[in-house]
Design an enzyme around this catalytic site. Structure first.
Site, PDB file in Angstrom:
ATOM      1  CG  ASP A  14      -1.951   1.075   1.209  1.00  0.00           C
ATOM      2  OD1 ASP A  14      -3.135   0.747   1.368  1.00  0.00           O
ATOM      3  OD2 ASP A  14      -1.595   2.258   1.037  1.00  0.00           O
ATOM      4  CG  ASP A 109      -2.812   3.335  -2.399  1.00  0.00           C
ATOM      5  OD1 ASP A 109      -3.851   2.666  -2.294  1.00  0.00           O
ATOM      6  OD2 ASP A 109      -2.223   3.857  -1.442  1.00  0.00           O
ATOM      7  CD  GLU A 110      -5.472  -1.629  -0.266  1.00  0.00           C
ATOM      8  OE1 GLU A 110      -6.065  -0.534  -0.371  1.00  0.00           O
ATOM      9  OE2 GLU A 110      -5.875  -2.548   0.445  1.00  0.00           O
TER      10      GLU A 110
HETATM   11  P1  TTP Z   1      -5.213   5.041   1.059  1.00  0.00           P
HETATM   12  O1  TTP Z   1      -4.187   3.984   0.782  1.00  0.00           O
HETATM   13  O2  TTP Z   1      -6.319   4.716   1.998  1.00  0.00           O
HETATM   14  O3  TTP Z   1      -4.506   6.350   1.633  1.00  0.00           O
HETATM   15  P2  TTP Z   1      -3.115   6.984   1.280  1.00  0.00           P
HETATM   16  O4  TTP Z   1      -2.327   6.153   0.325  1.00  0.00           O
HETATM   17  O5  TTP Z   1      -3.325   8.405   0.846  1.00  0.00           O
HETATM   18  O6  TTP Z   1      -2.409   7.051   2.682  1.00  0.00           O
HETATM   19  P3  TTP Z   1      -1.805   5.832   3.536  1.00  0.00           P
HETATM   20  O7  TTP Z   1      -0.363   6.140   3.701  1.00  0.00           O
HETATM   21  O8  TTP Z   1      -2.557   5.866   4.818  1.00  0.00           O
HETATM   22  O9  TTP Z   1      -2.047   4.577   2.747  1.00  0.00           O
HETATM   23  O10 TTP Z   1      -5.856   5.510  -0.282  1.00  0.00           O
HETATM   24  C1  TTP Z   1      -5.125   5.592  -1.487  1.00  0.00           C
HETATM   25  C2  TTP Z   1      -5.573   6.783  -2.294  1.00  0.00           C
HETATM   26  O11 TTP Z   1      -6.968   6.700  -2.556  1.00  0.00           O
HETATM   27  C3  TTP Z   1      -5.349   8.097  -1.593  1.00  0.00           C
HETATM   28  O12 TTP Z   1      -4.056   8.623  -1.812  1.00  0.00           O
HETATM   29  C4  TTP Z   1      -6.440   8.949  -2.158  1.00  0.00           C
HETATM   30  C5  TTP Z   1      -7.557   7.984  -2.510  1.00  0.00           C
HETATM   31  N1  TTP Z   1      -8.636   8.050  -1.493  1.00  0.00           N
HETATM   32  C6  TTP Z   1      -9.750   8.861  -1.758  1.00  0.00           C
HETATM   33  O13 TTP Z   1      -9.832   9.480  -2.825  1.00  0.00           O
HETATM   34  N2  TTP Z   1     -10.722   8.957  -0.799  1.00  0.00           N
HETATM   35  C7  TTP Z   1     -10.657   8.297   0.404  1.00  0.00           C
HETATM   36  O14 TTP Z   1     -11.560   8.431   1.254  1.00  0.00           O
HETATM   37  C8  TTP Z   1      -9.512   7.462   0.658  1.00  0.00           C
HETATM   38  C9  TTP Z   1      -9.386   6.725   1.966  1.00  0.00           C
HETATM   39  C10 TTP Z   1      -8.540   7.378  -0.328  1.00  0.00           C
HETATM   40 MG    MG Z   2      -2.102   4.106   0.635  1.00  0.00          MG
END
Ligand code: TTP
Ligand code: MG
Length: 395
Positions: A14, A109-110
């Site tokens: 992730d 991103d995952e």
């Molecule tokens: P996440 O992996 O949940 O968040 P992140 O990568 O920004 O941060 P982390 O380090 O905690 O993993 O989500 C991935 C992407 O998805 C994030 O960059 C933006 C998008 N996203 C949204 O658009 N709305 C949301 O509510 C969430 C949780 C994520």
């Molecule tokens: Mg993330």
């Protein structure tokens, strides 16, 4: 339990603050600064994500941008650039593909990677994960958090525990000690609704959950209860599904007592349809067939389907078809269960139905409701009709 299934080597990856990190990478002026991706701070939108510097001010995904600005007035607000993030996502996937074809993307991103069959070639899951992490840093100038474990459930927990730039391996013998202290909310799939149900049963941690027997959990939570029984023990046999195609999405509910009254049944249908619609939108899917299922006290079950003129992900469209199906059943005796499901799914961008001229507003409203529900929980917003029912029930 099939022992071979527990020997899988799963990596969950992730990206850290994904959208914000890409923006910081592409504009060095933003490095080390609180960055919020989501749009202008005076707009009525919400934050998609924010940099870790911004998280220190309590800013989170789905927070209204105005609130983010209040918390951190000097934060830099940027618009969302999905084409750019998709491109980076593809680059990340190309790195994954060098190690295994078994890749299950969860979002941009995952992803889960099953590297069990790749071990002979690359040594160990740890080495593969380390190499992927290093390549993402070197080739893409971004950081990822990785979790390595014998199954998907544990790998996902592991990648999250040391964010950002995390690297966590959970070995077979460490599973229970790792799981026990975690709050039940950390279990993938336990949303605010299930968490609330568990809290009411005095289950706060995974250890508490483990002390419940499978039958009681199933009685209180249905099929999900049984799944939780196994997850609490670190058992998860779900395979990594590279071409996972969701065939249908559905929700059903069993009533505390058998019901026949149409208006009450419709109220349940509204709730179920809203949930199904939200699941569709979350996965960027649209459905063309709506199915209604009812079960009688003798457990006999009837299902009826209707196909729509075009694909939809709108609650109201699903709801109206479900109501029509209920009407057509002309129920004469009470039922114990009602369910709504959708089939015939597509992920392609389809035009919203032409037969509903006000769809544009509906789509916007639906998206707003989804965002609020993500943020405040399942019960935060509900149709006026459901509230009326609650009030009526309280009288
Ligand atoms: P996440 O992996 O949940 O968040 P992140 O990568 O920004 O941060 P982390 O380090 O905690 O993993 O989500 C991935 C992407 O998805 C994030 O960059 C933006 C998008 N996203 C949204 O658009 N709305 C949301 O509510 C969430 C949780 C994520
Ligand atoms: Mg993330």
């Amino acid at each position: 339990m099939d022992n071979s299934l527990q020997q899988r080597q799963i990596i969950h990856i992730d990206m850290d603050a994904f959208y914000a990190s890409v923006e910081q990478r592409d504009n060095p002026d933003l490095k080390g600064k609180p960055v919020v991706v989501g749009g202008k701070p005076h707009s009525r939108g919400v934050a998609s994500t924010c940099s870790y510097e911004a998280r220190k001010y309590g800013i989170r995904s789905a927070m209204p941008l105005a609130e983010a600005r209040r918390r951190c007035p000097h934060a830099i607000f940027l618009p969302v650039d999905i084409p750019k993030y998709s491109q980076v996502s593809q680059q990340i996937h190309r790195i994954f593909e060098d190690y295994t074809p078994l890749i299950e993307p969860i979002s941009l991103d995952e992803a889960f990677l099953d590297v069990t069959a790749s071990l002979r070639l690359f040594g160990s899951a740890r080495m593969i994960a380390l190499e992927i992490k290093n390549r993402i840093k070197k080739e893409l100038a971004l950081t990822a958090s990785v979790g390595i474990a014998p199954n998907k459930f544990l790998a996902k927990l592991a990648s999250d525990i040391q964010k950002p730039d995390g690297f966590v391996v959970i070995k077979e013998e460490e599973i229970q000690a790792f799981l026990d202290p975690l709050p039940v909310e950390r279990i993938w799939g336990v949303g605010p609704k299930t968490a609330e149900q568990l809290h009411q049963l005095n289950i706060k941690t995974i250890k508490d959950l483990k002390n419940m027997d499978e039958f009681s959990l199933q009685t209180h939570l249905g099929a999900a209860g049984s799944q939780l029984f196994y997850l609490a023990r670190g058992i998860d046999n779900r395979p990594v599904e590279p071409d996972r195609e969701i065939k249908s999405i559905g929700r059903e509910t069993t009533f505390p007592e058998d019901l026949l009254e149409q208006e009450v049944l419709q109220t349940f249908l509204l709730d179920l349809s809203a949930d199904v619609g939200r699941k569709l939108r979350k996965r960027s899917l649209k459905a063309k067939t709506v199915t209604l299922k009812v079960r009688f006290p003798d457990f006999s079950t009837v299902s009826r389907s209707k196909t729509l003129e075009s694909h939809t992900d709108l609650d109201k469209v699903i709801f109206s078809k479900a109501c029509l199906l209920l009407d057509e059943l002309r129920l004469k005796r009470p039922i114990r269960l009602i369910g709504v499901s959708v089939h015939n799914l597509t992920s392609e961008e389809t035009q919203h139905s032409l037969f509903e001229p006000d769809d544009g507003d509906k789509i916007k409203l639906t998206k707003t409701i989804d965002t609020i529900k993500e943020r405040f929980g399942e019960n935060s917003i509900t149709f006026a009709r459901l509230i009326k029912k609650e009030l009526k029930d309280k009288k």
